[in-house]
Design an enzyme around this catalytic site. Structure first.
Site, PDB file in Angstrom:
ATOM      1  N   ASP A 149       0.840  -1.201   0.000  1.00 40.02           N
ATOM      2  CA  ASP A 149       0.000   0.000   0.000  1.00 40.02           C
ATOM      3  C   ASP A 149       0.875   1.251   0.000  1.00 40.02           C
ATOM      4  OD1 ASP A 149      -2.482  -1.576   0.417  1.00 40.02           O
ATOM      5  OD2 ASP A 149      -1.540  -2.017   2.337  1.00 40.02           O
ATOM      6  N   GLU A 171       1.559  -6.449  -5.300  1.00 43.21           N
ATOM      7  CA  GLU A 171       1.346  -5.624  -6.494  1.00 43.21           C
ATOM      8  C   GLU A 171       2.617  -4.898  -6.937  1.00 43.21           C
ATOM      9  OE1 GLU A 171      -2.315  -3.380  -6.760  1.00 43.21           O
ATOM     10  OE2 GLU A 171      -1.322  -1.777  -7.853  1.00 43.21           O
TER      11      GLU A 171
HETATM   12  O1  TRH Z   1       4.307  -6.235   0.789  1.00 43.09           O
HETATM   13  P1  TRH Z   1       3.260  -6.692  -0.160  1.00 43.09           P
HETATM   14  O2  TRH Z   1       2.695  -8.008   0.111  1.00 43.09           O
HETATM   15  O3  TRH Z   1       2.141  -5.623  -0.164  1.00 43.09           O
HETATM   16  C1  TRH Z   1       0.796  -5.613  -0.534  1.00 43.09           C
HETATM   17  C2  TRH Z   1      -0.033  -5.411   0.697  1.00 43.09           C
HETATM   18  O4  TRH Z   1      -0.176  -6.627   1.369  1.00 43.09           O
HETATM   19  C3  TRH Z   1      -1.353  -4.849   0.315  1.00 43.09           C
HETATM   20  O5  TRH Z   1      -2.252  -4.809   1.403  1.00 43.09           O
HETATM   21  C4  TRH Z   1      -1.949  -5.586  -0.835  1.00 43.09           C
HETATM   22  O6  TRH Z   1      -3.041  -4.847  -1.236  1.00 43.09           O
HETATM   23  C5  TRH Z   1      -0.965  -5.670  -1.966  1.00 43.09           C
HETATM   24  O7  TRH Z   1       0.243  -6.303  -1.520  1.00 43.09           O
HETATM   25  C6  TRH Z   1      -1.512  -6.400  -3.150  1.00 43.09           C
HETATM   26  O8  TRH Z   1       3.857  -6.715  -1.657  1.00 43.09           O
HETATM   27  P2  TRH Z   1       4.229  -5.578  -2.708  1.00 43.09           P
HETATM   28  O9  TRH Z   1       3.000  -4.980  -3.278  1.00 43.09           O
HETATM   29  O10 TRH Z   1       5.175  -6.153  -3.633  1.00 43.09           O
HETATM   30  O11 TRH Z   1       4.974  -4.451  -1.864  1.00 43.09           O
HETATM   31  C7  TRH Z   1       6.260  -4.619  -1.351  1.00 43.09           C
HETATM   32  C8  TRH Z   1       6.988  -3.286  -1.366  1.00 43.09           C
HETATM   33  O12 TRH Z   1       8.192  -3.404  -0.604  1.00 43.09           O
HETATM   34  C9  TRH Z   1       7.406  -2.852  -2.755  1.00 43.09           C
HETATM   35  O13 TRH Z   1       7.269  -1.439  -2.868  1.00 43.09           O
HETATM   36  C10 TRH Z   1       8.874  -3.222  -2.833  1.00 43.09           C
HETATM   37  C11 TRH Z   1       9.289  -3.008  -1.408  1.00 43.09           C
HETATM   38  N1  TRH Z   1      10.483  -3.745  -0.963  1.00 43.09           N
HETATM   39  C12 TRH Z   1      11.563  -3.019  -0.547  1.00 43.09           C
HETATM   40  O14 TRH Z   1      11.561  -1.776  -0.590  1.00 43.09           O
HETATM   41  N2  TRH Z   1      12.655  -3.699  -0.085  1.00 43.09           N
HETATM   42  C13 TRH Z   1      12.710  -5.054  -0.017  1.00 43.09           C
HETATM   43  O15 TRH Z   1      13.741  -5.611   0.428  1.00 43.09           O
HETATM   44  C14 TRH Z   1      11.566  -5.777  -0.480  1.00 43.09           C
HETATM   45  C15 TRH Z   1      11.593  -7.291  -0.450  1.00 43.09           C
HETATM   46  C16 TRH Z   1      10.473  -5.101  -0.943  1.00 43.09           C
END
Ligand code: TRH
Length: 391
Positions: free
Chosen positions: A23, A281
């Site tokens: 998010d 996402e």
């Molecule tokens: O963390 P996510 O599972 O997030 C979401 C939320 O659960 C949300 O509620 C839901 O609606 C959505 O998924 C579909 O996965 P996502 O979307 O990939 O987000 C992770 C973020 O973290 C992304 O911006 C990349 C960042 N990230 C880092 O900055 N450093 C890291 O080491 C990693 C592994 C990720």
């Protein structure tokens, strides 16, 4: 009166962190891009600064208001508060239909003209999105429009910064830069020849089976897992101390635990790896821009709705001129707990490996196809300008 192209508007994004990092990850990426590339005066209201700091270490979790990368970040503490019309932004975005404060809405209604009010929705490859993208609805005497990211020209497209392609290409052209980047996580020069995989998934993914397949596989694999990801499976492989910096080699697998890296570094991690396991996402979209083969762990939803979304995506992505890429389909189904008639990861991984050149070619072609849809920030701004003319 309408938003002019010459004068950058002001814009507020309201972000409620439901869980994890997606998010705030998406809202932060959009906020930064709107400010840096379009000169928009952005205020990002977010209710969870601790999650925000994980992806953006410069965030001070004690402050109610601060600036980061030119964006005003406000700690959204609750639904109370009285706002004056002059405090209201020209464009107001509620992310994932979060309820913005009633006092803010009341002040929006007093503005003349009303701000452009958008509900930025979640990403799905399902076809119905095209019919709902930009649809208006009446709220408190104002118009609110849905805005859907997506994979076709009839949607808002995907988030992508203007310089992303250039940065990625420069990084991937420079093996020394990649080796230096990975060395900070302990990756040894000898491991550069291994298949390098980044691992980001939800706890229910069959990681134990995947690690076993790599351990017993025909080629060396280096797996890079940010701290906390697949915690139980990683700890079972490494031993008790699975903190950042820990690593273990068994059979053909070296598993390394990384610190959770800042958002920009995460892109470099995806670019430096040969295969990426991503989730949710935002990391899912970044994997597409990385142009490398990837497997998606989709965010689970009630009644297995996520399986419908997964298949809708695979129908677009996992297909080339020769037909469906079955190895990607089978691995994706199994990774997401769907129906799959297979021999588990002992069979799925070699099948993916055998198809790697084909999958990589498809990843490149997909990227070209997605570029044609423009980028979400620019599309959103263009829509807001046109909507302000019809208000
Ligand atoms: O963390 P996510 O599972 O997030 C979401 C939320 O659960 C949300 O509620 C839901 O609606 C959505 O998924 C579909 O996965 P996502 O979307 O990939 O987000 C992770 C973020 O973290 C992304 O911006 C990349 C960042 N990230 C880092 O900055 N450093 C890291 O080491 C990693 C592994 C990720």
């Amino acid at each position: 009166m309408s938003l002019s192209v010459q004068h950058p508007p002001s814009l507020a994004i309201f972000c409620k962190v439901v869980d994890n990092y997606g998010d705030i990850g998406i809202c932060w990426r959009l906020a930064r891009q709107l400010h840096c590339e379009h000169g928009v005066a952005v205020t990002l209201w977010v209710d969870d600064l601790i999650s925000f700091r994980r992806i953006c270490p410069e965030i001070d979790v004690t402050l109610e208001s601060q600036q980061a990368a030119g964006v005003i970040v406000r700690h959204w503490l609750g639904q109370d508060g009285v706002f004056k019309p002059e405090e209201i932004a020209d464009i107001v975005i509620e992310f994932f239909a979060c309820d913005i404060p009633p006092g803010y809405i009341a002040a929006m209604a007093q503005c003349a003209p009303h701000p452009v009010w958008l509900n930025l929705e979640g990403l799905t490859a399902e076809e119905w999105v095209e019919g709902c993208h930009t649809l208006p609805s009446s709220r408190h005497g104002m118009q609110k429009h849905f805005f859907f990211p997506g994979f076709t020209g009839k949607t808002g497209g995907l988030l992508r910064e203007a310089a992303l392609e250039q940065r990625r290409a420069a990084f991937q052209r420079d093996p020394a830069a990649m080796a230096v980047f990975l060395a900070q996580f302990g990756v040894m020069p000898a491991e550069m020849a291994a298949i390098k995989v980044s691992l980001f998934c939800y706890p229910h993914a069959p990681v134990v089976q995947l690690l076993a397949a790599w351990e017993q596989g025909s080629e060396p694999v280096t797996c890079l897992a940010p701290e906390g990801v697949a915690f139980d499976a990683v700890r079972a492989f490494i031993g008790d101390d699975a903190a950042a910096g820990a690593s273990r080699t068994r059979g053909n697998l070296t598993l390394r635990v990384l610190p959770f890296v800042p958002q920009d570094d995460y892109d470099q991690l995806l670019w430096a790896c040969d295969v990426n396991f991503v989730r949710g996402e935002d990391s899912f979209v970044r994997a597409q821009w990385a142009g490398k083969p990837f497997i998606w762990h989709i965010y689970p939803q009630d009644e297995n709705l996520h399986h419908v979304k997964l298949r809708a995506f695979l129908q677009r992505y996992a297909v080339d001129a020769a037909g469906a890429i079955d190895s990607v389909g089978a691995a994706s189904e199994d990774w997401n707990g769907g129906i799959s008639a297979n021999e588990g990861w002992a069979g799925l991984w070699p099948a993916l490996q055998a198809d790697m050149a084909r999958i990589a070619a498809r990843a490149g072609a997909w990227q070209v196809q997605m570029l044609e849809n423009g980028d979400l920030a620019s599309n959103l701004l263009a829509f807001a300008r046109s909507a302000s003319r019809t208000e």
